[in-house]
Design an enzyme around this catalytic site. Sequence first.
Site, mmCIF file in Angstrom:
data_model
loop_
_atom_site.group_PDB
_atom_site.id
_atom_site.type_symbol
_atom_site.label_atom_id
_atom_site.label_comp_id
_atom_site.label_asym_id
_atom_site.label_seq_id
_atom_site.Cartn_x
_atom_site.Cartn_y
_atom_site.Cartn_z
ATOM 1 N N GLU A 160 2.128 -4.571 32.945
ATOM 2 C CA GLU A 160 1.481 -4.641 31.641
ATOM 3 C C GLU A 160 0.373 -5.690 31.780
ATOM 4 O O GLU A 160 -0.625 -5.464 32.449
ATOM 5 C CB GLU A 160 2.530 -4.992 30.581
ATOM 6 N N HIS A 184 15.038 -3.617 32.852
ATOM 7 C CA HIS A 184 15.643 -4.955 32.858
ATOM 8 C C HIS A 184 14.804 -5.884 31.993
ATOM 9 O O HIS A 184 13.766 -6.379 32.439
ATOM 10 C CB HIS A 184 15.676 -5.523 34.282
ATOM 11 N N GLU A 185 15.213 -6.113 30.771
ATOM 12 C CA GLU A 185 14.556 -7.129 29.934
ATOM 13 C C GLU A 185 15.256 -8.456 30.216
ATOM 14 O O GLU A 185 16.445 -8.604 29.941
ATOM 15 C CB GLU A 185 14.670 -6.751 28.448
ATOM 16 N N GLU A 191 5.080 -8.433 30.574
ATOM 17 C CA GLU A 191 4.931 -9.895 30.508
ATOM 18 C C GLU A 191 4.911 -10.454 31.940
ATOM 19 O O GLU A 191 5.681 -11.336 32.309
ATOM 20 C CB GLU A 191 6.070 -10.545 29.681
ATOM 21 N N PRO A 201 0.217 -14.691 15.645
ATOM 22 C CA PRO A 201 1.468 -14.265 15.013
ATOM 23 C C PRO A 201 2.164 -13.103 15.710
ATOM 24 O O PRO A 201 3.363 -12.907 15.557
ATOM 25 C CB PRO A 201 1.034 -13.848 13.599
ATOM 26 N N ASN A 202 1.447 -12.313 16.507
ATOM 27 C CA ASN A 202 2.080 -11.149 17.141
ATOM 28 C C ASN A 202 2.829 -11.494 18.425
ATOM 29 O O ASN A 202 3.467 -10.633 19.004
ATOM 30 C CB ASN A 202 1.009 -10.114 17.523
ATOM 31 N N GLU A 225 1.986 -0.558 22.520
ATOM 32 C CA GLU A 225 3.011 -0.985 21.560
ATOM 33 C C GLU A 225 2.422 -1.772 20.382
ATOM 34 O O GLU A 225 2.947 -1.717 19.271
ATOM 35 C CB GLU A 225 4.086 -1.810 22.263
HETATM 36 C C1 NOJ Z 1 7.994 -5.831 25.782
HETATM 37 C C2 NOJ Z 1 7.495 -4.672 26.564
HETATM 38 O O1 NOJ Z 1 6.102 -4.708 26.692
HETATM 39 C C3 NOJ Z 1 7.959 -3.416 25.873
HETATM 40 O O2 NOJ Z 1 7.408 -2.274 26.513
HETATM 41 C C4 NOJ Z 1 9.453 -3.365 25.845
HETATM 42 O O3 NOJ Z 1 9.875 -2.255 25.111
HETATM 43 C C5 NOJ Z 1 10.033 -4.635 25.194
HETATM 44 N N1 NOJ Z 1 9.448 -5.792 25.761
HETATM 45 C C6 NOJ Z 1 11.517 -4.704 25.394
HETATM 46 O O4 NOJ Z 1 11.826 -5.012 26.708
HETATM 47 CA CA CA Z 2 4.546 -6.694 26.147
#
Ligand code: NOJ
Ligand code: CA
Length: 708
Positions: A508, A420-421, A490, A199-200, A514
């Site tokens: 990561e 950059h997401e 990711e 679920p996470n 987080e």
């Molecule tokens: C997942 C990342 O692990 C996290 O550090 C970040 O704040 C969020 N995505 C948003 O990009």
């Molecule tokens: Ca993450």
Amino acid sequence: MFQNSSLFLFLSLLLWSACETPAPAGGTLLQSPGAVNTIAFQLTERGAPSYRVLHGTETIIEDSQLGFELQGQAPLAEGFEVVTSEQSSSDETWEMPWGEQRTVRNHYNELVVELRESAPPQRGLKLYFRAYDDGVALRYEVLAQAGVDSLVITDERTDFQLTGDHTAWWIPGDWDIYEHLYNTTKVSEIDALSKRGHPNLAQSTIPLYAVNTPDTLRTESGTHLSNPEANLTDYAGMTLVVDTAKLAFRSGLVGSERRGYKVKRALPFQTPWRSIQIADRATELIASKLIVNLNEPNQLEDISWFEPKKYVGIWWEMHVDKASWDYGMTLDKDGKWVDTGVAHGRHGATTENTKRYIDFAAANNIGGVLVEGWNTGWERWIGFEDREGVFDFVTPYPDYDIEELSRYAQSKGVEIIMHHETSAAPRTYAQQLDTAYQLMNRLGIHSVKTGYVGKLIPAGEYHHGQWMVNHYRQVLETGARYQVAINAHEPIKATGLRRTFPNAISREGLRGQEFNAWAADGGNPPEHLPIVAFTRMLAGPIDFTPGVFDIGLPTKPDNQINTTLAQQLALYVVIYSPIQMACDLPENYVNQDAFQFIRDVGVDWEQSRVLNGEVGDFVTIAREERETGHWFVGGITDENAREIRLDFDFLPAGKNYAATIYKDAPDAHYRDNPRAVAIDKLRVKRGDQQVLALAPGGGFAISLLVED
Ligand code: NOJ
Ligand code: CA
């Protein structure tokens, strides 16, 4: 070149005496330089390549076969004859531009066996075996075939036949994400599919009964093994399919429904290395440099533009729900983001807030400020199907003055860290890479945190497949051209490429801090990091983002950090990364004596010593800072309190150090008294000892600043 025939005979007898079937002819032995590990290669009676691994006299891998399943061709797996078989030795020392240590010795013996099918079409295969004193590795080279340009691999058949029901620390073989808790079971009890549908996780695909690498194993006799892979280039990531009955692993490559195959390569080509770290003690796993040694030397010329640094950032405030990434813009009918006056006022990445972080960093010996949520697109992030073309990596929100902030940061000696997401829409990101990195280059911003949250677009691709492996590489190579270093979230797993591309600074690829802020399962349990240190960390640097001081998380009634504050400090030493975040809100560090450790601690190391540790229980690491000669020590424990005796033998003789010890107070406990930290100051030299009491979920951190 070495070939010792009496040794060969002796080991052959030893190896094959235990077998019921007689040894097939034509076996070759390869020993590591210190005769610690041995690889035995042979062709079976059916002409299938097979290998066996010994550590001293302990068999680590029993006879295991090698090969490929291919589209449109018979499997490349048997019917071979040996064409040539050559051994050589190599011993070089190379320097890490930044790292856990300055110099690395790469010392191994190599066996290269060229095979050819005895019957038409007589396809060729080369096998490379390397024996190191801290492990073994093998890779394939598929040779050119007349009239065939490229090959499609439907699966790789690299077997690892274990020799017992070892204890295993593993995460499931997820094709999208490594953000799982580690499990501790016997190999026979690995239950990878039970982790489906977590679920996470915004994305998770576990199609095979498999684990991800690096997993770590401990044999009955106490030998520790870990299976990382090295130099993952233009290939699919490898999971390990588990046969719980036979106690065996087989390579299970990440696939793609969109492409319908796992790997496509022009001939000839080499695969990544399949490696096994082998250690008598758990601590030696961490000290090993096998993975980076299996990669090519640094390809980047000038890398002086990046410097290891600590950083703060507009980040934790979003994870603890105090601010938002998005501004509250509206997408108009032409697909443009417009400010229609519906902004909610919770936006974190404002000019004013960023200046507050810059001032805080400048005042506290912290070199970087990460800013998440500065650019348009966040209104359509998680939960939206169509995220293609949504994020824009050059357009700031109206309340973020990107030019002014770069100027301001520079004037304070601080560097902004770009964010950059991509929302797992890599084609959109790839289209903008050049312009986005040009902008960074112009603004003097030399590192970016990337992110790939969500199901991959296009559908049918996975984060760890060949297509994405090539995307992550494109990002790394484009970054290098614009003097941009990459910290991927990711990500694809680390496979030691930081040796070749030092701008792969961190990533990561695990359940980071987080999760403690929002995971429905209560966050990372205290055993998480004592396992991570012996599993994920073997692959390379981790952007874990330590440093939470407000451990109870007042804005998140159902969550808290499951460590003591002293353990949060210890993580700056235990977890290696050339960028280390002080992730809490600046206001939570004000008037905190323990914050002095974060101000002082180094991020780049002359040498590292793993002083003690057991997988999943505890670990203590000491590191010497480059240039200054200061030492820092960090120790962490799981949910059990324990005493650690520390001998300061790692210090050079004849020097005195001003030591500050940050430790759990006697009544500290991660659950109900996590912030109770005691700080002692004393003078320390080589030969001194300290006994440190660690609370449940606790730890300690020591700074040792050279006095004279
Ligand atoms: C997942 C990342 O692990 C996290 O550090 C970040 O704040 C969020 N995505 C948003 O990009
Ligand atoms: Ca993450």
